[in-house]
Design an enzyme around this catalytic site. Structure first.
Site, PDB file in Angstrom:
ATOM      1  N   SER A 133       3.786   1.740   1.617  1.00  0.00           N
ATOM      2  CA  SER A 133       4.257   2.467   0.382  1.00  0.00           C
ATOM      3  C   SER A 133       3.215   2.513  -0.326  1.00  0.00           C
ATOM      4  O   SER A 133       2.508   1.559  -0.473  1.00  0.00           O
ATOM      5  CB  SER A 133       5.308   1.448  -0.214  1.00  0.00           C
ATOM      6  OG  SER A 133       5.494   1.829  -1.717  1.00  0.00           O
ATOM      7  N   LYS A 148       5.713   0.278   9.818  1.00  0.00           N
ATOM      8  CA  LYS A 148       5.843   1.527   9.444  1.00  0.00           C
ATOM      9  C   LYS A 148       4.410   2.077   8.772  1.00  0.00           C
ATOM     10  O   LYS A 148       4.173   1.230   7.641  1.00  0.00           O
ATOM     11  CB  LYS A 148       7.035   1.645   8.224  1.00  0.00           C
ATOM     12  CG  LYS A 148       7.136   3.185   7.693  1.00  0.00           C
ATOM     13  CD  LYS A 148       8.473   3.067   6.968  1.00  0.00           C
ATOM     14  CE  LYS A 148       8.643   4.641   6.435  1.00  0.00           C
ATOM     15  NZ  LYS A 148       9.827   5.063   5.690  1.00  0.00           N
ATOM     16  N   PHE A 183       9.518  -0.555  -5.023  1.00  0.00           N
ATOM     17  CA  PHE A 183      10.124  -1.438  -4.528  1.00  0.00           C
ATOM     18  C   PHE A 183      11.417  -2.013  -5.254  1.00  0.00           C
ATOM     19  O   PHE A 183      11.287  -3.153  -5.686  1.00  0.00           O
ATOM     20  CB  PHE A 183       9.417  -2.543  -3.783  1.00  0.00           C
ATOM     21  CG  PHE A 183       8.777  -2.211  -2.318  1.00  0.00           C
ATOM     22  CD1 PHE A 183       9.221  -0.938  -1.841  1.00  0.00           C
ATOM     23  CD2 PHE A 183       7.805  -2.900  -2.064  1.00  0.00           C
ATOM     24  CE1 PHE A 183       8.344  -0.800  -0.473  1.00  0.00           C
ATOM     25  CE2 PHE A 183       6.990  -2.846  -0.913  1.00  0.00           C
ATOM     26  CZ  PHE A 183       7.431  -1.398  -0.171  1.00  0.00           C
ATOM     27  N   ASN A 220       8.045  10.195  -5.354  1.00  0.00           N
ATOM     28  CA  ASN A 220       8.633   8.923  -6.114  1.00  0.00           C
ATOM     29  C   ASN A 220       7.691   7.944  -6.385  1.00  0.00           C
ATOM     30  O   ASN A 220       6.424   8.016  -5.436  1.00  0.00           O
ATOM     31  CB  ASN A 220       9.646   8.477  -5.351  1.00  0.00           C
ATOM     32  CG  ASN A 220       9.259   7.562  -4.190  1.00  0.00           C
ATOM     33  OD1 ASN A 220       9.329   6.091  -4.550  1.00  0.00           O
ATOM     34  ND2 ASN A 220       9.249   7.941  -2.724  1.00  0.00           N
ATOM     35  N   ASN A 229       3.099   2.909  -3.418  1.00  0.00           N
ATOM     36  CA  ASN A 229       3.522   2.274  -5.010  1.00  0.00           C
ATOM     37  C   ASN A 229       3.431   0.850  -5.079  1.00  0.00           C
ATOM     38  O   ASN A 229       3.769   0.393  -6.358  1.00  0.00           O
ATOM     39  CB  ASN A 229       4.955   2.849  -5.251  1.00  0.00           C
ATOM     40  CG  ASN A 229       5.091   4.373  -4.890  1.00  0.00           C
ATOM     41  OD1 ASN A 229       4.356   5.422  -5.774  1.00  0.00           O
ATOM     42  ND2 ASN A 229       5.968   4.996  -4.321  1.00  0.00           N
ATOM     43  N   THR A 230       3.091  -0.059  -4.176  1.00  0.00           N
ATOM     44  CA  THR A 230       2.725  -1.229  -4.593  1.00  0.00           C
ATOM     45  C   THR A 230       1.504  -1.412  -4.323  1.00  0.00           C
ATOM     46  O   THR A 230       0.843  -1.327  -3.300  1.00  0.00           O
ATOM     47  CB  THR A 230       3.567  -2.062  -3.500  1.00  0.00           C
ATOM     48  OG1 THR A 230       4.898  -1.971  -3.750  1.00  0.00           O
ATOM     49  CG2 THR A 230       3.285  -3.725  -3.616  1.00  0.00           C
ATOM     50  N   ASN A 252       5.274   7.115   6.425  1.00  0.00           N
ATOM     51  CA  ASN A 252       5.905   7.081   4.874  1.00  0.00           C
ATOM     52  C   ASN A 252       5.506   8.105   3.994  1.00  0.00           C
ATOM     53  O   ASN A 252       4.907   9.242   4.790  1.00  0.00           O
ATOM     54  CB  ASN A 252       5.351   5.722   4.262  1.00  0.00           C
ATOM     55  CG  ASN A 252       6.355   4.937   3.165  1.00  0.00           C
ATOM     56  OD1 ASN A 252       6.916   5.706   2.529  1.00  0.00           O
ATOM     57  ND2 ASN A 252       6.545   3.686   3.311  1.00  0.00           N
TER      58      ASN A 252
END
Ligand SMILES: Cc1cc2nc3c(=O)[nH]c(=O)nc-3n(C[C@H](O)[C@H](O)[C@H](O)COP(=O)(O)O)c2cc1C
Length: 462
Positions: A279, A321, A197, A193, A281-282, A350
């Protein structure tokens, strides 16, 4: 009138049958074929034949329903509950057929509307534990990302999770990355994925949690005085442990300010809070895991939380996390900061930006994003072990990554986890997986002679 119509119909049918037996073309009886007064039988759909079949089918269905209902009324609640959970497996192929994000949306909506089974069976007593002064009926939780906007907390807790973590929630609403952004690797039991966010933001989520907070408290306060209710549930969200996972906005320059805003708005609803800095993805987020950045960030967030007015129970615990893609040095730095600042817990881990075998040969592996599910299990469990050793077992750890069975959950606990979370296996297996995991975990503990989860925590690191 009705009799006349019936007679007419019978006559037409007999003419039609005669014509058929004389091998005359029945087509000529079509209502559209002529404007003469030739008798018009019904279209040659073999009505009598199919209605007989229909009657048989309806009869059988009613019989089954009555028989099944009568039998079901004789079984106890636990058996019936077991059936309901197993029955949810029937819809899995339908979900598998849909686009992953559409399937996910449907699943969240179903849980939000209560269209999911409710776990009525007691958890095996061996699974019960207390962490941060909060009682968990079992250590299996739903990881962040499934219910990003706290739409379905009640339904998800009702499925029998020991705890549910909502989020990541960003201060300002944001759309996340363009779709498609969730990809299945079904054969590998994995997902990639790059959601980035997508969040409705802290205000909307606070409103939802506020409404649920009231509702859940009311449910239990009917038998308890408000004072007792507060003592049992800490004046928070009532039975069932709720974690709130905080993220930062993509365009925000001041990450700490974002997390502080999240704390101010959402901590009153949370049984625990999570700073998600892992994450993939940021852009830039994972850099917050560096020693100095992490120290500054945690200090600011802790201060924001502690400045608030808390009752006797005190503020919610604050967890961090982390990613599975960290070097030994990174892990040592994080452990040192966590110990020095008395971080209440770490979630490990994560998703990964790596593509371990056998994922690497799947063309979908080329998609950008974080990989979760079975191929993440070893990577995240090894990091978990390292962190358990580095923190000397002094900080509760939540083991997350690739858990799809009770045996997996048990391995996470033996590697140092006090609590366990999953996401991807739930996305594939649905509600039926939860009781299965809990039962198998209880068996594993009993098989190895443990009397409680605590005894097994970190067993493989000693
Ligand atoms: C579609 C998707 C969205 C996710 N979103 C978030 C998120 O918003 N915040 C977060 O901390 N983790 C998020 N995660 C990561 C999970 O919480 C979990 O850490 C990871 O998937 C590993 O667990 P699993 O192998 O059981 O899925 C997401 C995972 C997936 C698959």
């Amino acid at each position: 009138m009705a009799t006349r119509a019936a007679l007419k119909f019978a006559r037409e049918c007999s003419v039609y049958r005669k014509a058929k037996s004389n091998n005359l073309p029945t087509r000529c009886f079509s209502t559209a074929s002529t404007n003469t007064h030739t008798p018009q039988p019904p279209s040659p759909k073999k009505v009598p034949h199919s209605s007989k079949k229909g009657r048989l089918f309806t009869g059988a269905a009613i019989g089954l329903l009555i028989g099944g209902g009568a039998y079901a009324s004789t079984v106890d609640e636990a058996t019936f509950c077991g059936w309901l959970f197993s029955a949810t497996k029937l819809v899995n192929p339908f979900f598998a057929f849909l686009d992953p994000e559409v399937a996910h949306r449907l699943a969240v909506s179903a849980a939000a509307r209560g269209w999911v089974p409710i776990e009525k069976r007691q958890d095996p007593p061996i699974l019960e534990l207390e962490v941060w002064g909060r009682r968990f009926s079992n250590p299996i939780g739903l990881a962040a990302g499934f219910d990003k906007n706290a739409e379905a907390v009640e339904g998800l807790l009702g499925l029998g999770f020991g705890f549910v973590e909502v989020g990541s929630v960003t201060p300002v609403p944001q759309d996340g990355n363009p779709k498609p952004r969730i990809f299945r690797l079904r054969n590998e039991g994995a997902i990639i994925n790059r959601c980035g966010f997508n969040s409705e933001g802290i205000v909307v989520v606070a409103k939802r949690l506020g409404a649920q907070h009231g509702k859940r408290k009311l449910e239990t306060s009917s038998t308890l005085s408000p004072a007792v209710d507060d003592a049992v549930h800490g004046g928070k969200a009532g039975p069932g442990i709720l974690g709130v996972n905080l993220g930062k906005n993509k365009t925000s320059e001041d990450a700490a300010a974002d997390y502080v805003q999240g704390v101010h708005t959402l901590s009153q609803y949370a049984d625990y809070l999570v700073i998600n800095i892992s994450s993939p993805n940021t852009p830039g987020l994972r850099q917050l895991q560096g020693r100095k950045q992490l120290k500054d960030l945690v200090k600011k967030v802790q201060a924001a939380r502690d400045e608030m007015q808390w009752g006797e129970e005190g503020p919610p615990p604050l967890l961090v996390k982390i990613a599975p893609d960290l070097s030994k040095q990174d892990l040592e730095d994080i452990a040192a900061v966590a110990l020095a600042l008395r971080v209440d817990g770490l979630i490990i881990s994560n998703t990964t930006i790596q593509r371990p075998d056998p994922v690497s040969i799947n063309p979908v592996a080329e998609e950008t994003g974080g990989l979760s599910g079975k191929p993440l299990f070893n990577l995240s469990t090894n990091i978990l072990k390292d962190m358990y050793v580095l923190t000397k077992g002094r900080i509760p750890l939540i083991g997350c990554g690739g858990v799809s069975s009770g045996e997996d959950a048990y391995k996470k606990i033996r590697a140092g986890a006090t609590l366990v979370q999953l996401y991807t296996a739930f996305a594939y297996g649905g509600p039926a997986l939860i009781p299965e995991i809990k039962a198998e975990l209880a068996q594993c503990l009993e098989r190895d002679g443990y009397k409680s989860i605590y005894e097994a925590v970190g067993a493989d690191c000693r």
